[in-house]
Design a protein around this motif. Sequence first.
Motif, short mmCIF file in Angstrom:
data_model
loop_
_atom_site.label_atom_id
_atom_site.label_comp_id
_atom_site.label_asym_id
_atom_site.label_seq_id
_atom_site.Cartn_x
_atom_site.Cartn_y
_atom_site.Cartn_z
N LEU A 773 34.15 48.29 54.55
CA LEU A 773 33.71 47.31 55.55
C LEU A 773 32.01 47.74 56.40
CD1 LEU A 773 37.05 46.96 58.00
CD2 LEU A 773 36.60 45.28 57.14
N ASP A 774 31.89 48.69 55.94
CA ASP A 774 30.45 49.19 55.39
C ASP A 774 30.19 48.61 54.74
OD1 ASP A 774 31.26 50.81 58.17
OD2 ASP A 774 31.53 52.19 56.97
N ASN A 775 30.30 47.72 53.79
CA ASN A 775 28.96 47.56 52.50
C ASN A 775 28.93 45.80 53.08
OD1 ASN A 775 28.15 46.91 50.78
ND2 ASN A 775 28.92 47.93 49.27
N PRO A 776 27.85 45.14 53.72
CA PRO A 776 27.63 43.75 54.10
C PRO A 776 27.98 43.42 52.35
CG PRO A 776 25.32 45.12 54.27
CD PRO A 776 26.48 46.21 53.70
N MET A 777 27.59 43.16 51.38
CA MET A 777 27.86 43.07 50.61
C MET A 777 29.56 42.61 49.56
SD MET A 777 24.37 42.86 49.26
CE MET A 777 24.89 41.79 47.60
N VAL A 778 30.44 43.64 50.29
CA VAL A 778 31.62 43.60 50.05
C VAL A 778 32.56 42.88 50.53
CG1 VAL A 778 33.30 44.98 49.29
CG2 VAL A 778 31.17 45.91 48.73
N VAL A 779 31.54 42.55 52.20
CA VAL A 779 32.35 41.94 53.25
C VAL A 779 33.05 40.84 53.05
CG1 VAL A 779 32.14 41.41 55.65
CG2 VAL A 779 31.72 43.97 55.23
N PRO A 780 32.77 39.91 52.39
CA PRO A 780 33.27 38.65 51.80
C PRO A 780 34.58 38.86 51.30
CG PRO A 780 31.16 38.25 51.99
CD PRO A 780 30.80 39.63 52.02
N ALA A 781 33.60 39.47 50.53
CA ALA A 781 35.63 39.73 49.40
C ALA A 781 36.82 40.69 50.41
CB ALA A 781 34.90 40.39 48.59
N TYR A 782 36.26 41.02 51.38
CA TYR A 782 37.25 42.06 51.77
C TYR A 782 38.90 41.69 52.15
CZ TYR A 782 39.42 45.48 54.71
OH TYR A 782 40.29 46.24 55.62
N PRO A 783 38.37 39.70 52.64
CA PRO A 783 40.30 40.02 52.57
C PRO A 783 40.96 40.13 51.38
CG PRO A 783 38.63 38.34 54.06
CD PRO A 783 37.64 39.04 53.29
N ARG A 784 40.08 39.59 49.87
CA ARG A 784 41.23 39.19 49.14
C ARG A 784 41.88 40.99 48.13
NH1 ARG A 784 36.79 37.43 44.92
NH2 ARG A 784 38.08 38.17 43.41
N TYR A 785 40.62 42.05 49.32
CA TYR A 785 41.66 43.54 49.66
C TYR A 785 42.51 43.98 50.56
CZ TYR A 785 37.29 45.56 46.88
OH TYR A 785 36.51 45.88 45.51
N LEU A 786 42.54 42.66 51.20
CA LEU A 786 44.06 42.37 52.41
C LEU A 786 45.22 41.63 51.13
CD1 LEU A 786 42.28 42.30 55.63
CD2 LEU A 786 43.55 43.95 54.60
N SER A 787 44.85 40.81 50.62
CA SER A 787 45.54 40.42 49.81
C SER A 787 46.73 41.44 48.88
CB SER A 787 44.82 38.97 49.67
OG SER A 787 44.56 38.60 50.43
N GLY A 788 45.62 41.91 48.20
CA GLY A 788 46.14 42.80 47.65
C GLY A 788 47.09 44.01 47.89
N PHE A 789 46.74 44.53 48.98
CA PHE A 789 47.88 45.33 49.99
C PHE A 789 48.63 44.97 50.54
CE2 PHE A 789 43.35 47.39 50.86
CZ PHE A 789 43.37 48.41 50.65
N VAL A 790 48.55 43.45 50.99
CA VAL A 790 49.76 42.83 51.25
C VAL A 790 50.79 42.56 50.08
CG1 VAL A 790 51.10 41.28 52.13
CG2 VAL A 790 49.08 41.54 52.79
N HIS A 791 50.29 42.36 49.01
CA HIS A 791 51.49 42.50 47.67
C HIS A 791 51.94 44.16 47.18
CE1 HIS A 791 49.96 38.80 47.78
NE2 HIS A 791 50.98 37.96 46.52
N ALA A 792 50.93 44.61 47.42
CA ALA A 792 51.31 46.36 47.66
C ALA A 792 52.11 46.54 48.11
CB ALA A 792 50.47 47.25 47.75
N LEU A 793 53.31 46.03 49.30
CA LEU A 793 54.38 46.64 49.86
C LEU A 793 55.04 46.13 48.53
CD1 LEU A 793 53.67 45.11 53.71
CD2 LEU A 793 53.30 47.48 52.73
N GLU A 794 54.67 45.42 47.76
CA GLU A 794 56.66 45.66 47.26
C GLU A 794 56.57 46.87 46.58
OE1 GLU A 794 59.82 44.02 45.13
OE2 GLU A 794 58.24 42.15 45.71
N PRO A 795 55.94 47.13 45.51
CA PRO A 795 56.18 48.67 45.28
C PRO A 795 55.52 49.45 45.70
CG PRO A 795 53.65 47.98 44.33
CD PRO A 795 54.40 46.51 45.06
N VAL A 796 55.08 49.16 46.54
CA VAL A 796 55.49 50.66 47.94
C VAL A 796 55.61 50.52 48.98
CG1 VAL A 796 53.58 52.63 47.84
CG2 VAL A 796 53.18 51.40 45.59
N PRO A 797 56.28 50.23 49.63
CA PRO A 797 56.49 49.36 51.57
C PRO A 797 56.26 50.83 52.41
CG PRO A 797 58.64 50.10 49.83
CD PRO A 797 57.86 50.63 49.29
N GLY A 798 56.03 51.85 51.43
CA GLY A 798 55.77 53.34 52.89
C GLY A 798 54.13 53.47 53.24
#
Length: 937
Positions: A773-798
């Motif tokens: 979030l602090d890197n302005p070059m990566v901020v536009p791609a941050y929602p895609r990281y969040l999509s990965g975290f959401v799907h990560a709940l399948e193998p790592v629900p914790g």
Amino acid sequence: MSGTHGQTFEELRGQLQEAAATFSDGPDALEGILLGIVDDVDRAVREPLEIFPVCHHSPASALAMARRLREKRPKVVYLELCEDMAPLLTELRNCRLPVAVQAFATEVDGFPADWSPLSVVAPITEASAEYQAIAYALDTPGVELVLVDRSSDHVFQWDSRGTHSAEAGADPGASDAPPVEEEAALHGDAVGVEIGDLRPRFAELEEHLLHHGRVRHWSEWWHQYVELPLGDSDHDTYRQVMLLIGSLFRRLAPGDPHRVRVDEDRERYMWTRMREHLAATGTDAADCLYVCGAFHAASRVAEFGVHGTDTFEIGPRSATRWQHGLIPSSHAAIETQFGLASGSVSIAATVWAKNVRRTRVEPFRLAGQAGAKTSKAKKTAVAAAPVPAAANSDKLTGFLRRPPVLDRLDETELLGWSVEIVRAARRNGYLASTADAIAVFETSILLAGMRDRARPTPYDFQDAAVTCIEKDTVPGRRDVRRLVDIMMGGDRIGQVGYDALPPLARDVHDRLAPLNLKLQQRGVQRALLDISSQPQLEQCSDVLWMLRYLMPQGTARPIMGERRLGERPIQESWDLALGTHQRALIELGYEGVSIEQVLEQRLRRTAYGPHATTATVLEAIEDATLHLRSRRLTDELGTRALEVLSAERSVDGAPEVLRRVRRLLAYYRTSEPVLPPWIESFVKTGYAHYCTLLPTAFTDDDATVRQVAAMLGFLFGMESLALSLGCDRTQLELSVAQSHPQEPSKVALLWAAQVQLGHLSRADLRTRCDELLDNPMVVPAYPRYLSGFVHALEPVPGLADLVVEAVSNAFGRLPDPVLLPWLPTLISTLRSNGAELAPLLIREAGRIFPGRLGELDAWVPPWRAQPLPDTARPGGRAGEGRNVALLAAHPATCDAVASLLGCDGTWQTADPGPAGGQLIGRHPDTAVALESLLATP
């Protein structure tokens, strides 16, 4: 006799020759065609074995057939119908017409696999010449019925083009039939074989006839110019006119080599079979009758006739195993399959009934036929002495020179039609009145006059009704044209009787008998099953669930109740339509003698098919467990699933594999003392398989994040079982270490896997998210990281709390140009691929966020709370004393945790501090967790 026949058509030949010379200014092809037609008729008339040409579902043909059978009393009837269908004809007496004789094959041998299933049908109605011949032969002692057309197997052998429409009776492009409805689809994709395909194959000729006849379609032309004139004709006139029409259409047909060869081969086939039968039985040809389509009666092949050549060799049938049965048919199905106009077969049935009443000819009906009536007149007519046939003479000349007979107007009939259509229109929402009835009456007469008819036909009446009543709107689901069809007799739908059903269908009816329903009745019926009070109904429930799996949608539809692994039914409610889908039930009977056998074959076919995947095999295992409860079959299919999994090199089916394996494991753990060997081997092999594919899947652009998450879900979810079976966890750690994804969502998924393995702490994961979030070059791609975290709940629900934290930080810190376009993507992702993950996020968010709006202003997120000072931490001095006191207050809890951690020791009442301090120093996180647990009210 031969000399007499040779002079029969000389006068007609001379007239046609003069006409050809007049119209073409000299002899040319026209003369050859006209004289060739007369030669064809003359040849067929002089044949010792009497040829009876017919047109399919023609009332005139049926009436002439009934009349001729009572006059001639033939001892042998040769019928143009597939020879392998003969054993089924006796079952017609157990049916209500119309029905179709069917040959069916699901497993083909000798044909392309994509042709399967193969199906040939021959529909039969009461107003058809073939039914009259069948009824006469089966119910008259000493009469033999012989089917002489090619077998069902040869129908497909000769279909070299690979299209099953070759025998459909009409060019699909010239079809007059309306769009297919449910009743019109009773024959499915079956190839239609029918007596008397009599329609011009020359498009220009048909267009010419329709234009000058002032009619809209071929069915109307045939009704006006052939059906009505031949309705009252004598036998010789009928036969010669039908031969003339067949020869005309044959000589003017396009020269399609394949179709011409098929037509001629059929004729060679039939004449070869008839000569074989005559030679084998010694029957006199004069005592026989050959019933065939007029198109084939005017044949010019060398094998034609009793004295034809025997050069045609009938090839052997293929190794395909054919099943035969009767299926329900309907007028609409016949019209659709053979390209007839809507309502034409119903109109033919109405004309047939009218002709029978008018001419007093007693038709033949099979004894015991559903809806048939046996009268004293019929018995007297059958026992009457045969009337010798008149000598064959030239009836064509008089018929062709005779002006059309104009029937007088039957005002009573037309008035009744007009009143009835207005009544039907009002019932269907039309604003029709008595004035409309008068308008329909007068318009019908006007249209008939414009078309040179003194008496309006049903087609004239139909056009008048549409013009006067429908206008430009249709208030209901039926238009006026359809209402006229219903009024003229409607779409009669046949039914196959119980005794004519295959064993499987009868077994289904017997097993569903406790429901006390009329299962053969068309329409939907409601069945209520209170299994808790009537346990015997559970067998009916089993049958219904199997029918739902095997039969088309709507045959058996559950309203209340469901079937899941490990559950027993209590109450169920079903909508049943077995009578409506009787054809599908009959075709199911071709595959086996019981629905359990058919279901097992279907499941095996799915599991061992060329396109079988691990997910489809696991689905077959689940269905076998649900419906068959066969441990033998599930073990066999489980072994097959293991083979397919080992051979797969893609991860496309990973989500489905994970879902089904979890469900099967849960079922076996609760219902079996030990896990089946196949599922243990599947988990062990799957663990190694997905570990091998994991690094490639992380970098493969074709592998979605959901599929990779499912792989990790299998590895982490089955890890304990896999390790107990001998798998090595190091393989998983190496696989994760070798994964180097570039796509942001997969990077987030890899971080979640590292947290689960202990290679990355939760604090480090928070730090990485903050850095993104602090890197302005990566901020536009941050929602895609969040999509990965959401799907990560399948193998790592914790990680649910960290995902909530990451999403909250995104909403708080992402700029609107980045956040707003991403929101629809997040919602659609959760709905399509993460529906099962949303409850985890919602539950975690409900635990973290305040429950009331008033508490929101003072609420501080847990991840932003101030950290405890060092003296208050478990490792500090003040904290150490506090924790020692806590442990002393709850010794049982401390003993349980100590044994879990593998620590041995005893309580020291004199100085409890050092021992407790040492334990807390080694496991500070455990102490904090215990403190928060005990502090919870």
